[in-house]
Design a protein around this motif. Structure first.
Motif, PDB file in Angstrom:
ATOM      1  N   GLY A   1       0.840  -1.201   0.000  1.00  0.00           N
ATOM      2  CA  GLY A   1       0.000   0.000   0.000  1.00  0.00           C
ATOM      3  C   GLY A   1       0.873   1.248   0.000  1.00  0.00           C
ATOM      4  O   GLY A   1       1.912   1.280   0.647  1.00  0.00           O
ATOM      5  N   ILE A   2       0.439   2.252  -0.736  1.00  0.00           N
ATOM      6  CA  ILE A   2       1.156   3.536  -0.717  1.00  0.00           C
ATOM      7  C   ILE A   2       0.133   4.675  -0.616  1.00  0.00           C
ATOM      8  O   ILE A   2      -1.026   4.523  -0.987  1.00  0.00           O
ATOM      9  N   SER A   3       0.615   5.805  -0.114  1.00  0.00           N
ATOM     10  CA  SER A   3      -0.150   7.036  -0.276  1.00  0.00           C
ATOM     11  C   SER A   3       0.653   7.790  -1.298  1.00  0.00           C
ATOM     12  O   SER A   3       1.821   8.061  -1.071  1.00  0.00           O
ATOM     13  N   ASP A   4       0.064   8.092  -2.423  1.00  0.00           N
ATOM     14  CA  ASP A   4       0.887   8.696  -3.449  1.00  0.00           C
ATOM     15  C   ASP A   4       1.152  10.155  -3.125  1.00  0.00           C
ATOM     16  O   ASP A   4       0.640  10.697  -2.140  1.00  0.00           O
ATOM     17  N   LEU A   5       1.951  10.805  -3.975  1.00  0.00           N
ATOM     18  CA  LEU A   5       2.384  12.168  -3.697  1.00  0.00           C
ATOM     19  C   LEU A   5       1.226  13.141  -3.537  1.00  0.00           C
ATOM     20  O   LEU A   5       1.344  14.179  -2.928  1.00  0.00           O
ATOM     21  N   PHE A   6       0.076  12.801  -4.129  1.00  0.00           N
ATOM     22  CA  PHE A   6      -1.050  13.730  -4.080  1.00  0.00           C
ATOM     23  C   PHE A   6      -2.079  13.321  -3.022  1.00  0.00           C
ATOM     24  O   PHE A   6      -3.214  13.771  -3.042  1.00  0.00           O
ATOM     25  N   GLY A   7      -1.684  12.399  -2.148  1.00  0.00           N
ATOM     26  CA  GLY A   7      -2.583  12.011  -1.072  1.00  0.00           C
ATOM     27  C   GLY A   7      -3.610  10.968  -1.489  1.00  0.00           C
ATOM     28  O   GLY A   7      -4.597  10.738  -0.785  1.00  0.00           O
ATOM     29  N   THR A   8      -3.409  10.318  -2.628  1.00  0.00           N
ATOM     30  CA  THR A   8      -4.353   9.301  -3.095  1.00  0.00           C
ATOM     31  C   THR A   8      -3.957   7.942  -2.508  1.00  0.00           C
ATOM     32  O   THR A   8      -2.770   7.650  -2.395  1.00  0.00           O
ATOM     33  N   VAL A   9      -4.957   7.114  -2.190  1.00  0.00           N
ATOM     34  CA  VAL A   9      -4.630   5.780  -1.677  1.00  0.00           C
ATOM     35  C   VAL A   9      -4.314   4.872  -2.875  1.00  0.00           C
ATOM     36  O   VAL A   9      -5.020   4.890  -3.885  1.00  0.00           O
ATOM     37  N   GLY A  10      -3.208   4.140  -2.771  1.00  0.00           N
ATOM     38  CA  GLY A  10      -2.806   3.341  -3.928  1.00  0.00           C
ATOM     39  C   GLY A  10      -2.091   2.057  -3.563  1.00  0.00           C
ATOM     40  O   GLY A  10      -1.736   1.838  -2.396  1.00  0.00           O
ATOM     41  N   VAL A  11      -1.926   1.190  -4.556  1.00  0.00           N
ATOM     42  CA  VAL A  11      -1.080   0.010  -4.351  1.00  0.00           C
ATOM     43  C   VAL A  11       0.044   0.054  -5.382  1.00  0.00           C
ATOM     44  O   VAL A  11      -0.144   0.548  -6.495  1.00  0.00           O
ATOM     45  N   TYR A  12       1.187  -0.458  -4.966  1.00  0.00           N
ATOM     46  CA  TYR A  12       2.392  -0.431  -5.794  1.00  0.00           C
ATOM     47  C   TYR A  12       2.723  -1.874  -6.137  1.00  0.00           C
ATOM     48  O   TYR A  12       2.909  -2.705  -5.250  1.00  0.00           O
ATOM     49  N   LEU A  13       2.752  -2.196  -7.427  1.00  0.00           N
ATOM     50  CA  LEU A  13       2.917  -3.600  -7.815  1.00  0.00           C
ATOM     51  C   LEU A  13       4.394  -3.974  -7.959  1.00  0.00           C
ATOM     52  O   LEU A  13       5.181  -3.213  -8.532  1.00  0.00           O
TER      53      LEU A  13
END
Ligand code: HEM
Length: 536
Positions: free
Chosen positions: A79-91
């Motif tokens: 799981g990541i919080s991207d640079l713009f504050g979006t919730v994301g997953v990093y494959l």
């Protein structure tokens, strides 16, 4: 003084509000990932700060996240919080990447949404940011303009721009050769091709001295993607607080070049419609697509592993097709996209290609021999078919793209809840999915001795013994780079011309090892100074 205090107070409140906003957002992200049993990399604020301070490049950030991610990943992701504050997953797993790109594409059709409502008129009409059915409809309209047959017909444009480029470099270095910053010439080539193909005009880029720019080149540069700290902060603001950004009338792109280019295209379209004049260029193809005169050819972007773009695009129902409009503003938006998608990336590949030629003398001689053999067999001309026979040039450019991919990562948005195969993890609808390009292409698990530049990695045998998803400079699947063939032909045409005309070597000002520009995609920081000597 009072006004100054007031401004300082407002600035302080804004900064504090943003800090608090991000703090609460990241805390909720941590809970989200805990609930889904996904390891979380944290907010990564140190990376944002380093980017803003200019002590890290985007590539450094990508490599850093990948290192962290591979050591913590579960089920092929973190799981990541991207640079713009979006919730994301990093494959981190190639099988999962393949599923996202191709096998389960219907769960990952879109990219990051543009949340602002009132601004960015053309930006929102660009294929890159379009969503779902609208995207499929426009991609269906545009795909036939990028097929092999159409690019072959545009080849004379690459040929004349390559000639102009070679003459220009010759003028700069003289008969005996000299040190020259190729960064002053490749943007002119990339712009010249775009002007002819997408705008139907002569850019006049090569008609000015190296310290000057034609108006077309100047506008193109203003249009380029950059991540200077102010622009970066603006993006963060627009992504995190879109309603407020709308209220302030903030735009993603500089509006001056946008209006300039839109004016040029409108003028050319009007003239062609009035006079019936036609041309072998991308603008004409889009005008034909608008009239419904273009069909999807059989070679429409063949995609790996069974799924073709054709399958996906033909999937749109007849009713949906009727809903898809393709008016003059769509044409303008996608000509602008040529500039946004093709200007920076092509330049980047060209710059690093000549860099590697200069560093690796043996490779340069092999590329030269490959090109010369094909050209001699064609009566001395560089032709479209001749380029297809230049197998070593192809391997060399692939290795350059592995070493220096112009786009270090790509992204999708999960559009339907997705159970990750073989795990109990669910990627929820709305989650950002990040696919690392640069770090995977430098991962020793996929490329032995990855820091060594070796075009032989791309022989047929070596390619077939490797997972194809370890190499993805143009992405993969139905939403891959639509301009891939165009870009490769454009680049091969000019590199072939240049190696026939010059020898490239390093000089005192050559940066070794490479230092990347901190404010943009993969670009050299100090230009591309090389010794350029005309061949006798
Ligand atoms: C060396 C040159 C280029 C590189 C390395 C490159 C790379 C990429 C990458 C990595 C993507 C994302 C793919 C994905 O998410 O799977 C992309 C998308 C795209 N590229 Fe390129 N690109 C190049 C040249 C061009 C050119 C010349 C054009 C001209 C039109 C172009 C237009 C686009 C468009 C429109 C998309 C979005 C496609 C869609 O969303 O359907 N690119 N490119």
């Amino acid at each position: 003084m009072d006004l100054l205090n007031l401004l300082l107070g407002v600035a302080l409140i804004l900064v504090l509000s943003m800090v608090l906003f991000f703090f609460f957002q990241f805390r909720s992200h941590a809970k989200f990932f805990e609930k889904h049993g996904i390891p979380y990399l944290g907010a990564g604020l140190h990376r944002i700060v380093k980017l803003l301070m200019g002590s890290s490049t985007m590539v450094d950030v990508e490599v850093d996240i990948y290192k962290d991610a591979t050591s913590k990943a579960k089920g092929g992701l973190v799981g990541i919080s991207d640079l713009f504050g979006t919730v994301g997953v990093y494959l981190t797993d190639l099988e999962l990447i393949k599923n996202v790109y191709v096998k389960d594409f219907d769960h990952f059709v879109n990219r990051r949404p543009v949340k602002t409502q009132h601004s960015n008129f053309y930006f929102k009409k660009m294929l890159f940011v379009m969503e779902s059915e609208q995207w499929k409809g426009i991609r269906t309209k545009l795909s036939p303009t990028f097929t092999t047959g159409k690019i072959r017909r545009m080849f004379s444009i690459f040929e004349s721009s390559s000639d102009r480029m070679a003459n220009y470099v010759k003028e700069q270095v003289g008969a005996t050769g000299g040190d020259f910053d190729l960064n002053l010439a490749f943007p002119k080539y990339a712009m010249d091709v775009i002007a002819s193909c997408a705008f139907g005009v002569d850019s006049k880029c090569f008609d000015v001295s190296p310290d000057k720019m034609s108006i077309f080149e100047d506008m193109g540069k203003r249009f380029q993607f950059n991540l200077k700290p102010f622009v970066f902060l603006k993006f963060i603001f627009m992504m995190a607080l879109p309603k407020l950004a709308d209220l302030f009338g903030m735009e993603v792109m500089d509006t001056v070049p946008q209006s300039y280019f839109a004016g040029v295209i409108k003028h050319v379209m009007k003239r062609r419609r009035q006079t019936g004049e036609r041309a072998d260029d991308f603008l004409q193809l889009m005008m034909d697509a608008q009239e419904g005169l273009l069909k999807i050819d059989d070679d429409t972007n063949e995609v790996l592993n069974g799924t073709t773009e054709k399958n996906v695009l033909e999937d749109i129902s007849a009713v949906d097709k009727q809903k898809i409009t393709f008016d003059d503003d769509d044409i303008i938006a996608n000509c602008l996209l040529f500039m946004l998608g093709g200007f920076d990336t092509t330049q980047s590949l060209l710059l690093f290609a000549v860099y590697q030629l200069a560093l690796e003398k043996q490779v340069q001689e092999k590329v030269y021999k490959d090109v010369k053999t094909s050209v001699d067999a064609n009566g001395g001309a560089i032709t479209y078919d001749g380029l297809l026979n230049m197998t070593y040039l192809d391997m060399f450019l692939n290795e350059t793209l592995r070493f220096f991919p112009p786009a270090p990562r790509t992204e999708r948005i999960c559009t339907k809840d997705y159970p990750v195969p073989g795990t109990n993890i669910m990627i929820e609808k709305g989650t950002l999915v990040a696919i690392p390009i640069y770090p995977i292409q430098r991962d020793p698990n996929y490329f032995e001795n990855p820091e060594k530049f070796e075009p032989e990695r791309f022989t047929v045998d070596q390619k077939s013994s490797r997972n194809p998803y370890a190499f993805m400079p143009f992405g993969h699947g139905p939403r891959n780079c639509i301009g891939m063939r165009f870009a490769l032909t454009e680049v091969k045409a000019v590199i072939a011309k240049l190696v026939l005309t010059f020898q490239f070597g390093t000089c005192q000002k050559t940066t070794i090892p490479m230092d990347f520009d901190k404010n943009t995609n993969l670009k050299p920081k100090y230009g591309m100074w090389l010794r350029v000597t005309p061949r006798s």
